[in-house]
Design a protein around this motif. Structure first.
Motif, PDB file in Angstrom:
ATOM      1  N   LYS A   1       0.833  -1.203   0.000  1.00 29.42           N
ATOM      2  CA  LYS A   1       0.000   0.000   0.000  1.00 29.42           C
ATOM      3  C   LYS A   1       0.872   1.259   0.000  1.00 29.42           C
ATOM      4  N   ILE A   2       1.933   1.254   0.783  1.00 39.39           N
ATOM      5  CA  ILE A   2       2.869   2.390   0.800  1.00 39.39           C
ATOM      6  C   ILE A   2       3.425   2.620  -0.593  1.00 39.39           C
ATOM      7  N   LEU A   3       3.877   1.560  -1.238  1.00 41.01           N
ATOM      8  CA  LEU A   3       4.463   1.676  -2.576  1.00 41.01           C
ATOM      9  C   LEU A   3       3.440   2.178  -3.586  1.00 41.01           C
ATOM     10  N   ASP A   4       2.220   1.684  -3.492  1.00 42.44           N
ATOM     11  CA  ASP A   4       1.178   2.122  -4.409  1.00 42.44           C
ATOM     12  C   ASP A   4       0.920   3.622  -4.242  1.00 42.44           C
ATOM     13  N   ILE A   5       0.776   4.069  -3.025  1.00 35.36           N
ATOM     14  CA  ILE A   5       0.487   5.482  -2.767  1.00 35.36           C
ATOM     15  C   ILE A   5       1.666   6.358  -3.192  1.00 35.36           C
ATOM     16  N   LEU A   6       2.876   5.987  -2.813  1.00 33.71           N
ATOM     17  CA  LEU A   6       4.048   6.803  -3.163  1.00 33.71           C
ATOM     18  C   LEU A   6       4.307   6.831  -4.660  1.00 33.71           C
ATOM     19  N   SER A   7       3.942   5.754  -5.370  1.00 33.71           N
ATOM     20  CA  SER A   7       4.151   5.755  -6.824  1.00 33.71           C
ATOM     21  C   SER A   7       3.219   6.739  -7.512  1.00 33.71           C
TER      22      SER A   7
ATOM     23  N   GLU B   1      19.206  -4.502 -39.115  1.00 36.60           N
ATOM     24  CA  GLU B   1      18.737  -5.127 -40.349  1.00 36.60           C
ATOM     25  C   GLU B   1      17.596  -4.309 -40.957  1.00 36.60           C
ATOM     26  N   ARG B   2      16.636  -3.948 -40.093  1.00 37.53           N
ATOM     27  CA  ARG B   2      15.512  -3.137 -40.567  1.00 37.53           C
ATOM     28  C   ARG B   2      14.915  -2.409 -39.374  1.00 37.53           C
ATOM     29  N   TYR B   3      14.282  -1.277 -39.683  1.00 40.11           N
ATOM     30  CA  TYR B   3      13.618  -0.511 -38.631  1.00 40.11           C
ATOM     31  C   TYR B   3      12.340   0.113 -39.175  1.00 40.11           C
ATOM     32  N   PHE B   4      11.378   0.310 -38.288  1.00 32.78           N
ATOM     33  CA  PHE B   4      10.102   0.927 -38.639  1.00 32.78           C
ATOM     34  C   PHE B   4       9.856   2.084 -37.687  1.00 32.78           C
ATOM     35  N   THR B   5       9.591   3.247 -38.249  1.00 31.07           N
ATOM     36  CA  THR B   5       9.412   4.470 -37.480  1.00 31.07           C
ATOM     37  C   THR B   5       7.936   4.785 -37.301  1.00 31.07           C
ATOM     38  N   TYR B   6       7.554   5.147 -36.087  1.00 31.10           N
ATOM     39  CA  TYR B   6       6.184   5.536 -35.779  1.00 31.10           C
ATOM     40  C   TYR B   6       6.209   6.909 -35.114  1.00 31.10           C
ATOM     41  N   ILE B   7       5.666   7.901 -35.805  1.00 27.84           N
ATOM     42  CA  ILE B   7       5.606   9.251 -35.283  1.00 27.84           C
ATOM     43  C   ILE B   7       4.404   9.337 -34.340  1.00 27.84           C
ATOM     44  N   VAL B   8       4.630   9.803 -33.122  1.00 27.36           N
ATOM     45  CA  VAL B   8       3.543   9.934 -32.156  1.00 27.36           C
ATOM     46  C   VAL B   8       2.708  11.155 -32.523  1.00 27.36           C
ATOM     47  N   THR B   9       1.417  10.947 -32.706  1.00 28.45           N
ATOM     48  CA  THR B   9       0.522  12.054 -33.037  1.00 28.45           C
ATOM     49  C   THR B   9      -0.234  12.560 -31.809  1.00 28.45           C
ATOM     50  N   LYS B  10      -0.372  11.677 -30.785  1.00 26.05           N
ATOM     51  CA  LYS B  10      -1.074  12.081 -29.574  1.00 26.05           C
ATOM     52  C   LYS B  10      -0.737  11.085 -28.473  1.00 26.05           C
ATOM     53  N   THR B  11      -0.471  11.589 -27.281  1.00 27.89           N
ATOM     54  CA  THR B  11      -0.296  10.716 -26.125  1.00 27.89           C
ATOM     55  C   THR B  11      -1.666  10.487 -25.511  1.00 27.89           C
ATOM     56  N   VAL B  12      -2.074   9.235 -25.466  1.00 21.89           N
ATOM     57  CA  VAL B  12      -3.399   8.886 -24.967  1.00 21.89           C
ATOM     58  C   VAL B  12      -3.369   8.667 -23.460  1.00 21.89           C
ATOM     59  N   LYS B  13      -2.320   8.020 -22.954  1.00 24.15           N
ATOM     60  CA  LYS B  13      -2.208   7.769 -21.518  1.00 24.15           C
ATOM     61  C   LYS B  13      -0.747   7.666 -21.148  1.00 24.15           C
ATOM     62  N   ARG B  14      -0.392   8.288 -20.036  1.00 27.11           N
ATOM     63  CA  ARG B  14       0.988   8.238 -19.545  1.00 27.11           C
ATOM     64  C   ARG B  14       0.947   8.331 -18.026  1.00 27.11           C
ATOM     65  N   THR B  15       1.095   7.200 -17.353  1.00 26.03           N
ATOM     66  CA  THR B  15       1.075   7.164 -15.895  1.00 26.03           C
ATOM     67  C   THR B  15       2.104   6.160 -15.397  1.00 26.03           C
ATOM     68  N   ALA B  16       2.348   6.198 -14.091  1.00 26.55           N
ATOM     69  CA  ALA B  16       3.194   5.182 -13.480  1.00 26.55           C
ATOM     70  C   ALA B  16       2.416   3.873 -13.459  1.00 26.55           C
ATOM     71  N   PRO B  17       3.093   2.742 -13.618  1.00 21.72           N
ATOM     72  CA  PRO B  17       2.370   1.468 -13.598  1.00 21.72           C
ATOM     73  C   PRO B  17       1.802   1.199 -12.209  1.00 21.72           C
ATOM     74  N   PRO B  18       0.581   0.664 -12.135  1.00 18.69           N
ATOM     75  CA  PRO B  18      -0.029   0.372 -10.831  1.00 18.69           C
ATOM     76  C   PRO B  18       0.557  -0.887 -10.222  1.00 18.69           C
ATOM     77  N   LEU B  19       0.508  -0.945  -8.917  1.00 19.01           N
ATOM     78  CA  LEU B  19       0.853  -2.181  -8.226  1.00 19.01           C
ATOM     79  C   LEU B  19      -0.436  -2.949  -8.034  1.00 19.01           C
ATOM     80  N   SER B  20      -0.386  -4.242  -8.233  1.00 17.57           N
ATOM     81  CA  SER B  20      -1.586  -5.056  -7.993  1.00 17.57           C
ATOM     82  C   SER B  20      -1.784  -5.175  -6.506  1.00 17.57           C
TER      83      SER B  20
END
Length: 157
Positions: free
Chosen positions: A9-15, A133-152
């Protein structure tokens, strides 16, 4: 280190809120302040808590163009992976890199001043003989979600 439900719980809250006061944290996990704070210090000393930081909105600080790239290496030997990963570590525009299973070897996130700056970096990597050998580029057009991962967390833990 064995983590109990209070530690989790401490880790979840502090994250989610690294600036929470000692008393509010203790109240949230239903412990008194001293034992709660002793747990936080123990988690820090054990390296479970690596540090505290602010999550910045990069677009308000410096204009950056985020680009994700799938990269497949020509050969799959330890030396090839080490050479590529060294280049990643030495490239400040790379803000995230993960090795993945499946059809590609790596997913790499670049944050550059422009698409042109990104392409110059990729061109330099290709000329440096990193074994791409090969690469594929993906240009970000919009950030939909960006958060710290939750603890179960489960109340029955």
């Amino acid at each position: 280190m064995k983590l109990d439900r209070y530690d989790l719980k401490i880790l979840d809250i502090l994250s989610r809120d690294g600036r929470i006061t000692k008393s509010k944290l203790a109240e949230a996990i239903n412990l008194s302040v001293s034992p709660c704070w002793e747990r936080v210090r123990r988690l820090e000393k054990a390296g479970v808590i690596e540090g505290y930081s602010a999550r910045l909105n990069p677009s308000l600080v410096v204009k950056r163009t985020p680009v994700w790239v799938q990269i497949e290496l020509a050969t799959h030997q330890a030396a090839s992976f080490a050479r590529f990963e060294k280049a990643v570590a030495e490239t400040p525009e790379v803000t995230e890199c993960v090795a993945v299973g499946g059809g590609v070897d790596y997913l790499v996130k670049f944050e550059t001043d422009s698409i042109d700056a990104y392409q110059r970096t990729i061109d330099a990597w290709l000329m440096d003989g990193l074994g791409i050998e090969r690469y594929f580029t993906y240009i970000v057009t919009k950030t939909v979600k960006r958060t710290a991962p939750p603890l179960s967390l489960h109340d029955d833990a």
